[in-house]
Design an enzyme around this catalytic site. Structure first.
Site: not given
Ligand SMILES: Cc1cc2nc3c(=O)[nH]c(=O)nc-3n(C[C@H](O)[C@H](O)[C@H](O)COP(=O)(O)O)c2cc1C
Length: 352
Positions: A110, A217, A246, A175, A177-178, A114
């Protein structure tokens, strides 16, 4: 039942499937039918930070960015749900397409950036939620247009707004993405930002008569040297917890997979080893008083138990929920319980 829902949702473009899945869950919850996809809620209480988590398995940030579905998500059986990342002002995020499936790898990429309705909208949603069955984390960030040297103001603003509503607050500086956000993890910037938030925490605690835990985080893409430095700063500043990790910008093992070339953060199965390794390193470098939440690539109960073996007190999932459905939650709780109830292993691995 989730298998059928998944087939239908995976036929849609990923971001539409996300919205459709959440709307369906919300509708089912309102008429008391979420049991069609949710398993039996598991009680396995964990006491942490003067709070009791009904079980140690939570929803990771990013699925419910505006805190609009807290009760419906808790009803799936999570011990806690983390909403956000929220920024001071509403912002649209990056242009679509910005969410991609890698089904054979059980992964997502992704670059949402934000997208959210701003902290005031989130506060209104959280105030409406009943939160009867689990706890709530709120994850805060900065707007894309705010330069890093003014980031502190964005974080302090969000922190002040969400403080009285959260069971814990997470500072998201990881993140991918910022632009430039991850630079806030560098030693000096980290000390300045988290130091300012710790000072604010003491002030808010006195004003509200309750101390709300502050967590940071971090990314899985830090070098060993960066992890050492971050652990030193976070240990000195005595944050309450660290969330590891993350998404990753690395693409190891994904050669030749067209979707893997998309820019953004990779989550799901390919992230498991790396994020657990960062978690394990942090556990050896941080004092026991700083709790760890393990997240990244949990696709099974065994993966969740591996996070607790590496030092996590709580775990979270996101991508696993998309691929396995809510049954993953109960499987994780059961596996963590089995591991904790095997006393000699807990002792040997130094689990706390
Ligand atoms: C579509 C998507 C959006 C996410 N948005 C955020 C976010 O806004 N803030 C954040 O701290 N992590 C965000 N994450 C990261 C997740 O909270 C997590 O740390 C990461 O996906 C690893 O866990 P997973 O493998 O179980 O998905 C996002 C992940 C995904 C897949």
């Amino acid at each position: 039942m989730y298998d059928l829902a998944r087939t239908l949702l995976f036929a849609l473009e990923p971001e539409r499937a996300h919205a459709a899945g959440l709307s369906a869950l919300e509708a089912a919850h309102r008429i008391g039918m979420q049991g069609l996809v949710a398993g039996k809620p598991r009680q396995f209480p964990v006491k942490l930070w003067d709070r009791t988590f009904p079980n140690p398995v939570g929803l990771a940030a990013g699925l419910d960015k505006n805190g609009a579905h807290i009760d419906a998500l808790l009803s799936l059986g999570f011990g806690f749900v983390e909403v956000g990342t929220v920024t001071p002002q509403p912002q649209p995020g990056n242009p679509p397409p910005r969410l991609f499936r890698l089904p054979r790898q059980r992964a997502l990429i992704n670059r949402l950036g934000f997208n959210n309705e701003g902290v005031d909208a989130l506060v209104r949603n959280v105030e409406r939620a009943q939160r009867r069955t689990g706890l709530l984390g709120i994850n805060i960030g900065k707007n894309a247009g705010t330069p890093n040297d003014q980031a502190e103001r964005d974080y302090l603003h969000c922190y002040e707004r969400v403080y009285p509503l959260a069971d814990y607050v997470v500072v998201n500086i990881s993140s991918p993405n910022t632009a430039g956000l991850r630079e806030l993890q560098e030693e000096q910037a980290l000390r300045r930002l988290v130091g300012a938030l710790r000072d604010a925490q003491e002030g808010h605690a006195a004003r509200h008569g309750q101390r709300v835990p502050l967590l940071v985080k971090i990314a899985p893409d830090l070098s060993d040297h960066d992890i050492d430095a971050a652990a030193r700063v976070l240990g000195d500043l005595q944050v309450d917890g660290v969330i590891a990790t993350n998404t990753t910008v690395a693409r190891h093992g994904l050669d030749g997979i067209p979707a893997a070339r998309e820019t953004g953060g990779l989550s799901g199965a390919p992230l498991l080893g790396k994020s657990t390794a960062v978690l394990r390193m942090l556990r050896t470098r941080l004092p026991e008083s700083i709790a760890l939440i393990g997240v990244g690539g949990i696709m099974s109960g065994a993966d969740a138990a591996a996070k607790t073996a590496a030092g996590a007190t709580l775990v979270q999932c996101y991508t696993g929920l998309i691929y396995q459905g809510p049954r993953l939650i109960g499987r994780c709780v059961d596996a963590i319980r089995r591991r904790k109830e095997a006393p000699s292993r807990g002792h040997l691995t130094g689990e706390h």
